[in-house]
Structures are given as structure tokens and as C-alpha cells.
Design a protein around this motif. Structure first.
Motif, PDB file in Angstrom:
ATOM      1  N   HIS A  61      -2.954  14.191 -16.612  1.00 24.57           N
ATOM      2  CA  HIS A  61      -2.638  14.838 -18.631  1.00 24.57           C
ATOM      3  C   HIS A  61      -2.726  13.358 -18.926  1.00 24.57           C
ATOM      4  N   ARG A  62      -2.430  12.366 -18.113  1.00 22.31           N
ATOM      5  CA  ARG A  62      -2.397  10.912 -18.725  1.00 22.31           C
ATOM      6  C   ARG A  62      -3.811  10.598 -19.257  1.00 22.31           C
ATOM      7  N   THR A  63      -4.338  10.659 -18.526  1.00 23.08           N
ATOM      8  CA  THR A  63      -6.389  10.015 -18.347  1.00 23.08           C
ATOM      9  C   THR A  63      -6.924  11.336 -19.538  1.00 23.08           C
ATOM     10  N   VAL A 124      -7.167  15.557  -1.800  1.00 21.97           N
ATOM     11  CA  VAL A 124      -7.826  15.842  -3.196  1.00 21.97           C
ATOM     12  C   VAL A 124      -6.465  15.989  -3.832  1.00 21.97           C
ATOM     13  N   THR A 125      -6.850  14.944  -4.686  1.00 28.15           N
ATOM     14  CA  THR A 125      -6.232  15.236  -6.187  1.00 28.15           C
ATOM     15  C   THR A 125      -6.861  14.894  -7.125  1.00 28.15           C
ATOM     16  N   VAL A 126      -6.629  15.007  -8.470  1.00 31.71           N
ATOM     17  CA  VAL A 126      -7.325  15.437  -9.502  1.00 31.71           C
ATOM     18  C   VAL A 126      -5.609  13.820 -10.213  1.00 31.71           C
ATOM     19  N   ASN A 139     -12.627   6.157  -9.437  1.00 30.66           N
ATOM     20  CA  ASN A 139     -11.091   5.203  -9.745  1.00 30.66           C
ATOM     21  C   ASN A 139     -10.490   6.951  -8.879  1.00 30.66           C
ATOM     22  N   ASN A 140      -9.768   7.214  -8.387  1.00 29.75           N
ATOM     23  CA  ASN A 140      -8.172   8.440  -8.929  1.00 29.75           C
ATOM     24  C   ASN A 140      -6.868   7.984  -8.865  1.00 29.75           C
ATOM     25  N   GLU A 141      -6.446   7.354  -9.918  1.00 36.73           N
ATOM     26  CA  GLU A 141      -5.335   6.629  -9.110  1.00 36.73           C
ATOM     27  C   GLU A 141      -4.688   6.771 -11.203  1.00 36.73           C
ATOM     28  N   SER A 142      -4.084   7.564 -11.910  1.00 33.42           N
ATOM     29  CA  SER A 142      -4.019   7.918 -12.988  1.00 33.42           C
ATOM     30  C   SER A 142      -3.800   6.355 -13.407  1.00 33.42           C
TER      31      SER A 142
HETATM   32  N1  LIG Z   1      -1.590   9.055  -7.874  1.00 34.62           N
HETATM   33  C1  LIG Z   1      -1.805   9.947  -8.428  1.00 34.62           C
HETATM   34  C2  LIG Z   1      -1.301  11.580  -8.361  1.00 34.62           C
HETATM   35  C3  LIG Z   1      -2.076  12.537  -8.427  1.00 34.62           C
HETATM   36  C4  LIG Z   1      -1.661  14.351  -7.779  1.00 34.62           C
HETATM   37  O1  LIG Z   1      -0.627  13.489  -6.927  1.00 34.62           O
HETATM   38  N2  LIG Z   1      -2.086  14.753  -8.479  1.00 34.62           N
HETATM   39  C5  LIG Z   1      -1.955  16.098  -7.728  1.00 34.62           C
HETATM   40  C6  LIG Z   1      -1.517  17.326  -8.460  1.00 34.62           C
HETATM   41  S1  LIG Z   1      -0.105  17.368 -10.131  1.00 34.62           S
HETATM   42  C7  LIG Z   1      -2.909  16.297  -7.110  1.00 34.62           C
HETATM   43  O2  LIG Z   1      -3.923  16.598  -7.344  1.00 34.62           O
HETATM   44  N3  LIG Z   1      -2.437  17.233  -6.165  1.00 34.62           N
HETATM   45  C8  LIG Z   1      -3.005  17.784  -4.752  1.00 34.62           C
HETATM   46  C9  LIG Z   1      -2.635  17.574  -3.572  1.00 34.62           C
HETATM   47  O3  LIG Z   1      -1.830  16.504  -3.180  1.00 34.62           O
HETATM   48  O4  LIG Z   1      -2.925  18.085  -2.586  1.00 34.62           O
HETATM   49  C10 LIG Z   1      -2.223   9.788  -9.944  1.00 34.62           C
HETATM   50  O5  LIG Z   1      -1.920   9.277  -9.985  1.00 34.62           O
HETATM   51  O6  LIG Z   1      -4.080   9.869  -9.744  1.00 34.62           O
END
Ligand SMILES: N[C@@H](CCC(=O)N[C@@H](CS)C(=O)NCC(=O)O)C(=O)O
Length: 319
Positions: A61-63, A124-126, A139-142
């Protein structure tokens, strides 16, 4: 919920056994930047980058907020995953407001990570910022992505609004650390704790943090004084999810944000800024947490409330 190990998807919940029931967040893997400096692999160009987000996720959401505030919508395209994150992790489409993967028509978000690195071991994060030219994750760090959006594309957009001004950087960094540990990550440490001790210690730190922030915001309009900075947006995406989700689902229930006079007006004021409501999707927010975390909510029933009036007067003009 799961992760990639050597490029293969494994379905498993967060492992808290080694940490006495405490949730420990992994560090983000891809930390490149975008800049027009000589030798930079990633240069600011319209249409070159693509953002993968979940509308439920406070970090993503920040991004979206920075993409909106900095006038980047026509320069950076977006795909939105479904709020339902189950055995295969984040998936595309299949839910109102979710989209297909506009670049590769992938079914799962983990395919984006293995496209970037075939044998990767990672959660696997967003959010994920993808480069269409070199086919890799920038980059995958908000926290990094919002700084990139804050300044890297200024020449392209003509938008020079600065949420990380030179003179306030030290103060913002210090505050970010506090807010991240106690609040942004604090709600997760509380909700994902698997022992009473881990939960109680996280929830106490969280509410100590909120008390401190409420006090600070009762004498000044924004976290750094009279101008909005990235510190405010980083706090906002947690506060806006607090009453609808974290109070119930993550057991952060000593108080609601609605019970804090300063924080409740502050969150309303930020929500009422042009474009911000459009970045906030309460359906995805509630559905994601209550439906996806079956370890916490096995019935997957999503609560109807709470009723919130975020458009009423925020009363902070006098500060
Ligand atoms: N440090 C990362 C954290 C991102 C994060 O943890 N996103 C969560 C969704 S709120 C996610 O995708 N989680 C999936 C998982 O941990 O498997 C950032 O700030 O971009």
C-alpha cells in the motif's frame, strides 16, 4: 502460504519453533535502485517498470500511495494479486479488483520470483518492482521502493514533492525504526506469535508505541511537524488496517485507533488527502487476513464490521 526453496514452491506456515513462538520477518532479497547516474543499470524511463501489489498488504500500500502522490500512474504499470493467499501463495485474478499478471500471464506470484532467479530460496512477498527491459526484479522492499518513487522520476513527471527532505532525514530514519519495530511489524509480531509470552511482549510494545505516537501527534499535525513525510505514510498503512483487522484478527485489542483522540483524527486526515481513498480497498484488506490466515481463523469467516466514518471532520487544522 509458503515459500520458494531452491526455486520450488513449498506450502508451509511461518516457522516460529526456532524463535520461541516469535514471528521473525525475513529480509528482502532484491535491493537495487533506479537512478540516472552514469553506470546505473536501472534508469528512470516511462513504461519500463511494473509494480506487483496486493491491495490488502500494508507494505505494498505504501508503494501505491507514492505512485499516486508522485504522479507515476502513467509511467509505472501495476498488477494486483487476489486477496486470497492460500496453498500456492499470492495468485493473480479470480477476485473483484484483482488483475491478471499483465506481463507474463502467470498464475502465481512465485513465478515472478523464479523468472528473476530460477533457483531462488525466499518468501514470495509483495510489493515487487519489476524491470521490463532486463527482466529482473529491481527491488522487493517497500521502504526502498517509496524512496525510489519519491525522487528518481522527478524529471519525467515534473513532480518534485519531497517526502524525504534532506533536513529531516535523520529524524525520519529514527522515527521509521521506532514505528517499524513497534507498530508496522508490531501488529504482525502480535498476530503471528505462537506462545503467550511472545504475544504479550509484542502487544505491550505495540500499545506503548501507539501511546507515544498519539502523544506526539496531539501537539503537532504530522510525525515530523508541519509537513507530511514518508514517516506518515509508513505509519498510515498500518493505522488504516488497525480497527478493521488487527484489533480482532491479530488480537491487538487493548484499544482501537478510534479510542486515540490524536491518532484517529490523524488517520482520517491522511485518508482524506486527494487520491488516498482510491488506494485503500477495505474489501481486499479484510478478506485477505481473515480468509488467508487459516491457522488463526480456520472458519475463514470475514467480519462485517466495524462501521467506520473516515470522511467525517478530522479536526486537526488547528495544530
Ligand atoms: N519487507 C517487505 C515485506 C513485504 C511483506 O511481508 N508482504 C507480505 C504481504 S503484507 C507478503 O507478501 N507476505 C507473504 C509471505 O510472507 O509469504 C516490504 O516491506 O516490502
Amino acid at each position: 502460504m509458503g515459500l520458494l526453496v531452491g526455486g520450488k514452491w513449498q506450502d508451509q506456515w511461518y516457522d516460529t519453533k526456532k524463535s520461541n513462538g516469535k514471528f521473525v520477518r525475513q529480509d528482502s532479497k532484491f535491493r537495487h535502485t533506479i537512478s540516472k547516474e552514469d553506470g546505473s543499470e536501472f534508469t528512470p524511463e516511462s513504461g519500463r517498470y511494473h509494480l506487483y501489489v496486493s491491495l490488502a498488504c500494508p507494505w505494498a500500500h505504501r508503494t501505491l500511495i507514492f505512485r499516486k502522490l508522485k504522479g507515476l500512474e502513467k509511467h509505472i504499470s501495476v498488477s494486483v494479486v487476489s486477496p486470497d493467499m492460500l496453498d500456492n501463495g499470492w495468485v493473480f485474478g479470480g477476485y473483484d479488483g484483482a488483475t491478471e499478471d499483465h506481463l507474463f500471464s502467470s498464475t502465481y506470484m512465485h513465478e515472478i520470483y523464479t523468472k528473476a532467479q530460477a533457483d531462488i530460496t525466499t518468501r514470495v512477498t509483495v510489493p515487487v518492482l519489476w524491470d521490463k527491459h532486463t527482466n529482473q526484479i529491481v527491488n522487493n522492499e517497500s521502504a526502498d521502493i517509496i524512496r525510489i518513487f519519491n525522487s528518481a522520476f522527478n524529471e519525467l513527471t515534473g513532480n518534485t514533492d519531497d517526502y524525504y527532505p534532506d533536513t529531516l532525514r535523520d529524524g525520519i530514519d529514527e522515527l521509521n525504526e521506532f514505528v517499524y519495530d513497534k507498530v508496522n511489524n508490531g501488529v504482525y509480531k502480535s498476530g503471528f506469535a505462537t506462545t503467550q509470552e511472545a504475544y504479550e511482549s509484542a502487544v505491550s510494545a505495540l500499545f506503548d508505541g501507539l501511546d507515544t505516537l498519539n502523544e506526539r501527534l496531539s501537539t503537532q499535525r504530522y510525525l515530523m511537524g508541519d509537513r507530511i513525510t514518508e514517516a506518515d505514510w509508513r505509519l498510515f498503512t498500518t493505522l488504516i488496517r488497525f480497527d478493521p483487522v488487527y484489533v480482532g484478527h491479530f488480537k491487538c485489542n487493548l484499544k482501537r485507533i478510534a479510542d486515540y483522540p490524536a491518532l484517529s483524527g490523524y488517520v482520517k486526515e491522511l485518508y482524506q488527502i486527494d487520491g488516498i481513498e482510491e488506494t485503500t480497498n477495505f474489501d481486499h484488506i479484510k478478506r485477505h487476513y481473515y480468509y488467508s490466515h487459516t491457522m488463526i481463523n480456520p472458519t475463514q469467516v470475514v467480519p462485517k464490521g466495524p462501521l467506520m466514518d473516515l470522511q467525517s471532520a478530522h479536526g486537526r487544522e488547528h495544530l
